[in-house]
Design an enzyme around this catalytic site. Structure first.
Site, PDB file in Angstrom:
ATOM      1  CB  CYS A 242      -0.947   0.001   1.205  1.00 46.45           C
ATOM      2  SG  CYS A 242      -1.998   1.468   1.289  1.00 46.45           S
TER       3      CYS A 242
ATOM      4  CB  CYS B  36      -3.749   2.277  -1.958  1.00 42.92           C
ATOM      5  SG  CYS B  36      -3.106   1.537  -0.461  1.00 42.92           S
TER       6      CYS B  36
ATOM      7  CE  LYS C  22      -4.795   3.129  -6.329  1.00 39.34           C
ATOM      8  NZ  LYS C  22      -5.565   1.934  -5.926  1.00 39.34           N
TER       9      LYS C  22
ATOM     10  CE1 TYR D  59      -6.905  -2.007  -6.472  1.00 39.08           C
ATOM     11  CE2 TYR D  59      -7.938  -4.163  -6.647  1.00 39.08           C
ATOM     12  CZ  TYR D  59      -6.937  -3.353  -6.151  1.00 39.08           C
ATOM     13  OH  TYR D  59      -5.973  -3.888  -5.338  1.00 39.08           O
TER      14      TYR D  59
ATOM     15  CD  GLU E 247      -7.777   2.232  -8.487  1.00 41.95           C
ATOM     16  OE1 GLU E 247      -8.587   2.423  -7.565  1.00 41.95           O
ATOM     17  OE2 GLU E 247      -6.697   1.624  -8.332  1.00 41.95           O
TER      18      GLU E 247
ATOM     19  CG  HIS F  90     -28.963  23.233  -1.673  1.00 40.15           C
ATOM     20  ND1 HIS F  90     -29.029  22.440  -2.809  1.00 40.15           N
ATOM     21  CD2 HIS F  90     -29.181  24.509  -2.080  1.00 40.15           C
ATOM     22  CE1 HIS F  90     -29.285  23.218  -3.846  1.00 40.15           C
ATOM     23  NE2 HIS F  90     -29.372  24.475  -3.436  1.00 40.15           N
TER      24      HIS F  90
ATOM     25  CD  GLU G  83     -28.448  19.166  -2.361  1.00 39.72           C
ATOM     26  OE1 GLU G  83     -29.462  19.471  -1.702  1.00 39.72           O
ATOM     27  OE2 GLU G  83     -27.830  19.969  -3.081  1.00 39.72           O
TER      28      GLU G  83
END
Length: 448
Positions: free
Chosen positions: A43, A48, A51, A178, A182, A437, A442
């Site tokens: 990682c 990750c 990346k 993935y 990616e 908002h 939302e």
């Protein structure tokens, strides 16, 4: 005095191994960790973290174009791969230092060598030195797989992609998961002509069909090419360093860089686990019980090497639970239900809980709520790209059993929303929450 050199010997200083070491040491154990490469594991070193930094860098390609619509007089900008690459690798160095400091501060001995198991309580280092341990924890992670095709050695994997000398002009990425999606997004944004080659007709198996179909649509619109149901014949490397990928069922593809993202295999080869009677499954993963114990009473395993859920936060939780169980007098297991996950594609997608197909198969009657909209920023930027949010609800209990989304900041939004799904909240609970908002998030409380 202990009959062993250490209370705990950990093989592998990745996310799971480091957490287990630190917590075990905090409980008073004498701990040693062997790491043959770099502290931090996949990682931090080649996964990750670097990346995600490349993803941030790639995003500027669109952000700089969009800025003009927001009044900024941005000139045409050039891109230097080596600057991004070197800065990312520099950050990796910094993080590795922090991991080392964490282990040092907990008085964990870090041994920069390969270790193999030579008995239920014995390990042998590459230097020939042997050590004994009351408990052994295997946390060696997983390793990229290469397909069995002539010329595969000319390709690279996610291990090497962070060290490329230059940004390729033409890149073929093999795989549909993935990692493939990616890096396709990253290099496409950096100006590379990208082709994804997949042996099946499906991307991102395991994610909700609506969300993964939207990613395919957007990726194709951006200019990423796809070859589905593709079979390799062989890979040829030319004298100038370029490659020709010959297919059994399609035209050949020319490229400068070939990257394999065809899955990861538990990294158990050559560990000597057979010397302690540690059982493996058919994929080479270490079999463990709910408390991470292997078939050998003194040996445990956590993280990707067990092939349960290959995610860094899961490995960390497993490592922590192991240390609490064995050294903290607090037996704990990991709950694998409702684990959120994300694909940091362009745009990113994220999901938690059951997909629509899973819910229909398991629950029978479900209600589906969706919001298909163009984010405000995309509207002003003149981008047609649309976000999609999807909520799956158990029609009998009104409980939200799945949330899936694709769009800007989807992983950031989903992390908080995953708490609600994990807690078993209902659609009415979402409806009763006042919207924040204007925000994209939302939409989750406005679904109809």
């Amino acid at each position: 005095m202990s009959d062993y050199d250490v209370d705990l010997f950990v093989i592998g200083a990745g996310s799971g191994g480091v957490r287990a070491s630190r917590v075990a040491a905090a409980h008073g154990a004498k701990v040693a960790v062997a790491e043959e490469f770099r502290v931090g594991g996949t990682c931090v070193i080649r996964g990750c973290v670097p990346k995600k930094l490349l993803i941030y860098g790639a995003h500027f390609a669109e952000d700089l174009k969009d800025a003009r619509r927001f009044g900024w007089n941005v000139p045409d900008c050039g891109f230097e791969w080596t600057t991004l690459r070197d800065n990312v690798l520099g950050e990796v160095d910094r993080l590795e230092g922090l991991y080392k400091n964490t282990l040092d501060s907990h008085k964990v001995e870090v041994i920069p060598e390969r270790a193999t198991v030579t008995g239920p309580h014995e390990l042998t280092l590459a230097s020939g030195r042997t050590l004994t341990a009351k408990y052994i924890l295997v946390a060696t992670g997983a390793w990229p797989m290469l397909p069995d095709v002539e010329g595969a050695e000319h390709g690279i994997t996610s291990n090497e992609v962070f060290h490329l000398d230059k940004c390729p002009e033409r890149m073929v990425i093999v795989g549909g998961g993935y990692i493939a999606n990616e890096f396709a997004g990253i290099f496409h944004q950096l100006g590379t002509h990208v082709t994804i080659v997949n042996r099946s007709g499906t991307l991102l198996r395991g994610y909700d069909e609506s969300v993964r179909d939207r990613l395919l649509q957007i990726s194709m619109t951006k200019g990423i090419n796809f070859r589905f149901n593709a079979e390799f014949e062989k890979i040829e490397k030319n004298e100038d360093g370029t490659m020709c990928i010959r297919m059994k069922n399609g035209d050949p593809i020319a490229c400068d860089t070939l990257m394999f993202a065809t899955g990861r295999r538990p990294h158990t080869d050559g560990l000597g686990l057979e010397n302690a009677g540690v059982a493996l499954d058919e994929k080479g993963a270490i079999k463990v019980d709910d408390y991470n114990k292997t078939s050998c009473e003194s040996i445990y395993a956590v993280g990707d090497v067990t092939n349960r859920v290959q995610l860094t936060p899961v490995a960390i939780r497993e490592g922590h639970a192991f240390a609490d169980t064995v050294f903290g007098d607090n037996p704990r297991t990991v709950d694998y239900g409702c684990i959120p996950s994300a694909v940091f594609s362009h745009p990113p997608l994220a999901g938690v809980g059951m997909t629509e197909a899973e819910a229909r198969n398991k629950l029978g009657t479900v209600k589906i709520y969706t919001s298909d909209f163009r984010p405000m920023k995309n509207v002003l930027a003149g981008r047609e790209e649309r976000a999609l949010y999807k909520m799956i609800v158990d029609a009998t209990t009104n409980r939200v059993v799945g949330l899936h989304m694709i769009g800007p900041d989807a992983p950031e939004i989903l992390q908080a929303a995953a708490i609600a799904v994990k807690a078993g909240l209902t659609k009415q609970d979402f409806d009763d929450t006042v919207a924040l908002h204007p925000s994209m998030a939302e939409e989750l409380v406005l679904l109809k």
